[in-house]
Design a protein around this motif. Structure first.
Motif, PDB file in Angstrom:
ATOM      1  N   LYS A  17     -27.236  31.945  24.049  1.00  0.00           N
ATOM      2  CA  LYS A  17     -28.113  32.889  24.311  1.00  0.00           C
ATOM      3  C   LYS A  17     -29.641  32.554  23.576  1.00  0.00           C
ATOM      4  N   HIS A  21     -32.799  32.172  25.891  1.00  0.00           N
ATOM      5  CA  HIS A  21     -34.137  32.874  25.514  1.00  0.00           C
ATOM      6  C   HIS A  21     -35.244  32.233  25.402  1.00  0.00           C
ATOM      7  N   PHE A  26     -40.261  36.989  25.608  1.00  0.00           N
ATOM      8  CA  PHE A  26     -39.560  37.507  24.550  1.00  0.00           C
ATOM      9  C   PHE A  26     -40.439  38.387  23.522  1.00  0.00           C
ATOM     10  N   ALA A  40     -35.091  40.187  25.289  1.00  0.00           N
ATOM     11  CA  ALA A  40     -35.682  38.980  26.161  1.00  0.00           C
ATOM     12  C   ALA A  40     -35.360  39.545  27.625  1.00  0.00           C
TER      13      ALA A  40
END
Length: 136
Positions: A17, A21, A26, A40
């Motif tokens: 992840k 991301h 973000f 995110a």
């Protein structure tokens, strides 16, 4: 995510992840110079952005940081003309206490449950799909 093992695990999933991301919008919440929360967003199409991951350090729960992150996500969505924010979370049929608060948080933020899927993660981890309209 490493500091929130009740919500994010196993370690390899966190690593995956963290790479994913990098390609998503973000948002980070800070207490001074310390990062204490993040969100995110995964963009699915011209109508929908998904809160792909959201986390706030446990020490900062119930302090308004999650709400401000949600406002920032909705603001980003409105700014880019998305109509919906969605989120996937663990359904209540899988009894796991940390997610009771997660579902309550999303409901408080205006998300509505739409459907439960056992094919997104697996049957032991049923996925509750929720949505919030952010632009009429």
């Amino acid at each position: 995510m490493n500091a929130l093992p009740e919500w994010f695990s196993p370690p390899q999933d966190i690593v995956n992840k963290s790479v994913i991301h990098r390609d998503y919008p973000f948002i980070v919440a800070f207490d001074g110079s310390k990062a204490v929360g993040f969100a995110a967003l995964k963009i699915h199409n011209k109508f929908t952005a998904e809160i792909y991951n959201l986390g706030v350090l446990r020490r900062y729960h119930r302090s308004g940081i999650g709400h401000r992150l949600m406002e920032a996500c909705a603001g980003y969505g409105k700014e880019h003309d998305y109509k919906f924010l969605t989120v996937k979370t663990l359904d209540e049929s899988a009894v796991y206490e940390p997610y009771n608060g997660t579902r309550a948080f999303y409901r408080q933020e205006g998300f509505y449950p739409l459907e439960v899927f056992t094919c997104v993660w697996d049957e032991e981890n049923p996925c509750l799909f929720m949505v919030k309209m952010i632009n009429e």
